[in-house]
Structure formats: structure tokens, C-alpha cells
Design an enzyme around this catalytic site. Structure first.
Site, PDB file in Angstrom:
ATOM      1  N   LYS A 106     -12.695   0.247 -14.313  1.00 37.75           N
ATOM      2  CA  LYS A 106     -13.183  -1.035 -13.823  1.00 37.75           C
ATOM      3  C   LYS A 106     -13.688  -1.929 -14.955  1.00 37.75           C
ATOM      4  CE  LYS A 106     -12.205  -0.482  -9.507  1.00 37.75           C
ATOM      5  NZ  LYS A 106     -11.143  -1.305  -8.871  1.00 37.75           N
ATOM      6  N   ASP A 153       3.284   2.131  -4.727  1.00 38.12           N
ATOM      7  CA  ASP A 153       2.370   2.871  -5.588  1.00 38.12           C
ATOM      8  C   ASP A 153       2.177   1.996  -6.819  1.00 38.12           C
ATOM      9  OD1 ASP A 153       1.143   4.441  -7.516  1.00 38.12           O
ATOM     10  OD2 ASP A 153       2.424   6.186  -7.213  1.00 38.12           O
ATOM     11  N   VAL A 154       0.990   1.441  -6.986  1.00 39.03           N
ATOM     12  CA  VAL A 154       0.781   0.444  -8.031  1.00 39.03           C
ATOM     13  C   VAL A 154       0.909   1.000  -9.437  1.00 39.03           C
ATOM     14  CG1 VAL A 154      -0.643  -1.034  -6.568  1.00 39.03           C
ATOM     15  CG2 VAL A 154      -1.745   0.727  -7.989  1.00 39.03           C
ATOM     16  N   ASP A 181       0.859  -1.181   0.000  1.00 34.17           N
ATOM     17  CA  ASP A 181       0.000   0.000   0.000  1.00 34.17           C
ATOM     18  C   ASP A 181       0.895   1.231   0.000  1.00 34.17           C
ATOM     19  OD1 ASP A 181      -2.113   1.986   0.742  1.00 34.17           O
ATOM     20  OD2 ASP A 181      -3.299   0.184   1.115  1.00 34.17           O
ATOM     21  N   ILE A 208     -20.429  -1.405  -0.931  1.00 35.48           N
ATOM     22  CA  ILE A 208     -19.781  -2.025   0.228  1.00 35.48           C
ATOM     23  C   ILE A 208     -19.424  -0.935   1.236  1.00 35.48           C
ATOM     24  CG2 ILE A 208     -17.933  -3.534   1.012  1.00 35.48           C
ATOM     25  CD1 ILE A 208     -19.868  -4.809  -1.036  1.00 35.48           C
ATOM     26  N   TYR A 263     -13.733   6.141 -13.195  1.00 33.11           N
ATOM     27  CA  TYR A 263     -13.797   4.915 -12.391  1.00 33.11           C
ATOM     28  C   TYR A 263     -14.445   3.787 -13.187  1.00 33.11           C
ATOM     29  CZ  TYR A 263     -14.856   1.861  -8.406  1.00 33.11           C
ATOM     30  OH  TYR A 263     -14.942   0.795  -7.550  1.00 33.11           O
ATOM     31  N   THR A 304     -17.293   0.770   3.093  1.00 30.77           N
ATOM     32  CA  THR A 304     -15.873   1.027   3.289  1.00 30.77           C
ATOM     33  C   THR A 304     -15.657   2.541   3.292  1.00 30.77           C
ATOM     34  OG1 THR A 304     -15.329   1.076   0.929  1.00 30.77           O
ATOM     35  CG2 THR A 304     -15.285  -1.086   2.023  1.00 30.77           C
TER      36      THR A 304
END
Length: 252
Positions: free
Chosen positions: A161, A65-66, A39, A190, A157, A192
Site C-alpha cells: 500500500k 486476476d489483476v 473480479d 472500514i 500489506y 468490510t
């Protein structure tokens, strides 16, 4: 009670400090996996690793950092040096931007695509040599119900996705005979921190919850259970699939 469904397996989880990522990490640890937690939130990452180790698990943390190919290479080097193998890659890191087509800023678009879409591809590219060498490996990519249907908002987004969904399918076909399964999970609403602003609204201002037949938000633990199924050997004949966990949101 635990069944140790991931006993002996090594799993790398990105976005590990997020709601779904942390729930997945804690479940995988209880099921016997040795974890590499990744992360950008360094302090939260270290705290998660300590929490897992205090309960008898084994966890290594790496700041990642992906969207950075170099940092992915460093993370995989850590996996190789620490464990020598990789059984499971869970690409869970993600960010959201809510505006639609006309209101999305270019820099916001680029960042969402970099993290959600490019980050998933970079992760698979970096990890695949270890996964292929394993011969019985699983990749679980996190998409969304918004990678399946339109919402009229969250343009970047949704684009990212949707890309994760098809990227997972093409990788599943490419590696089906090389011992690597690739599937995507599609959460609905969800509970979160990422969508807390929506959850804090009330009544008809929560259209996705109102439209969900079960009339509630899901829990991070319910997504983690789906991740566990796809990560383990129980799903040995499952690849290129979409596991939708949305309380029926996309059923109508």
C-alpha cells in the site's frame, strides 16, 4: 435522488465484488456511469452486474486476476470493443496478510505484492492508452492508511500500500499533461468482509477503532463517495493527491 455526476462516462472497477468495490460500482451506476466490473469471483461478479442492470444501470463483467498481464490485456480489449473509450479506472482489488516481518511467509508476501502493487501497475499500464486517448480521464488507486503510517504488523500489506501511494504520485506527474489524473484513496478501518475478524473482536482488542477519533468503523459507502469525487470532473485540478478517509485515525 441522483445528480448523474458520471453521466456518459465509462468506468472500469477491479475488485468489484468486495465491500468497497461493490459500493463504488453501485454508486457509479446511480451517477450515470457505464461500468466494466472486474473480479476473480465469477458468480458474485455476474450477480452484481445483474443487480445493477435491474436498477437501470449498464454493466459488463469480466473475470480478471489483476496480477496477470494477459488478463489485463483481455479486459481492456473488452472495454475497447464494448465502449470504445475509458474515462475512469478504479484499482480496488486487494488482499491482506496480517503477520509482521518475521512471521510473513515468502509465498504470502509474493501474492500480496502481486495483487496489490503489481496489479495496480499492470492496470494502469494496460489502460493508459485508452485513458490518454480520452483526454479527460481519471485513475483512482486504492491504498490505505497503512500506506501512510506503520502498524507493527501486516508487513506485506503495508509495503504494497505504501508502494501504491508513490506509484500513484509518479503516474500523476508523468501523465499530468496528457489528460489523465491519478490519485490514491486511503481508507481507515472500514466495515468490510476483508477485516471482519477484527470487527468481531471487542473492546481494547480493536486498537485501530479505539484510536480512531470518531470511535467507529467507516462504511464502504463512505469510501465510494471519495472514489466518486476523484472520478468525476469536480476534481479536475486534483492529481497526485492522497484522499484519506479514516475518521481521524492518522490525525494524531
Amino acid at each position: 435522488m441522483t445528480t448523474q455526476r458520471l453521466s456518459g462516462k465509462v468506468a472500469l472497477i477491479t475488485g468489484a465484488t468486495g465491500g468497497i468495490g461493490a459500493a463504488t460500482a453501485e454508486l457509479f451506476a446511480r451517477e450515470g456511469a457505464r461500468l466494466v466490473l472486474a473480479d476473480v469471483a465469477e458468480e458474485a461478479l455476474a450477480a452484481l452486474a445483474r443487480r445493477i442492470e435491474e436498477t437501470g444501470g449498464q454493466a459488463v463483467s469480466v473475470v480478471l486476476d489483476v496480477s496477470s498481464a494477459r488478463q489485463w490485456d483481455d479486459a481492456i480489449t473488452t472495454v475497447r470493443e464494448r465502449f470504445g473509450t475509458l474515462d475512469v479506472l478504479v484499482n480496488c482489488a486487494g488482499i491482506v496478510d496480517w503477520p509482521g516481518i518475521e512471521d510473513t511467509r515468502e509465498e504470502a508476501w509474493d501474492r500480496v505484492i502481486d495483487v496489490n502493487q503489481k496489479g495496480t501497475w499492470l492496470g494502469m499500464r494496460a489502460a493508459m492508452p485508452l485513458l490518454r486517448a480520452n483526454g479527460n480521464a481519471s485513475v483512482v488507486n486504492t491504498s490505505s492508511v497503512l500506506g501512510l503510517v506503520g502498524s507493527g504488523a501486516a508487513a506485506a500489506y503495508q509495503a504494497s500500500k505504501g508502494a501504491v501511494r508513490l506509484l500513484s504520485k509518479t503516474a500523476a506527474v508523468e501523465y499530468a499533461r496528457q489528460g489523465v489524473r491519478v490519485n490514491s484513496v486511503h481508507p481507515g478501518v472500514i466495515a468490510t468482509p476483508m477485516i471482519q475478524e477484527i470487527l468481531d473482536e471487542e473492546g481494547d482488542r480493536q486498537p485501530d477503532i479505539v484510536r480512531t477519533p470518531m470511535r467507529r468503523a467507516g462504511r464502504a459507502e463512505e469510501i465510494a463517495a471519495a472514489m466518486l469525487f476523484l472520478a468525476g470532473d469536480e476534481s479536475s485540478f486534483v492529481t497526485g493527491s492522497e484522499l484519506v478517509v479514516d475518521g481521524g485515525l492518522t490525525a494524531h
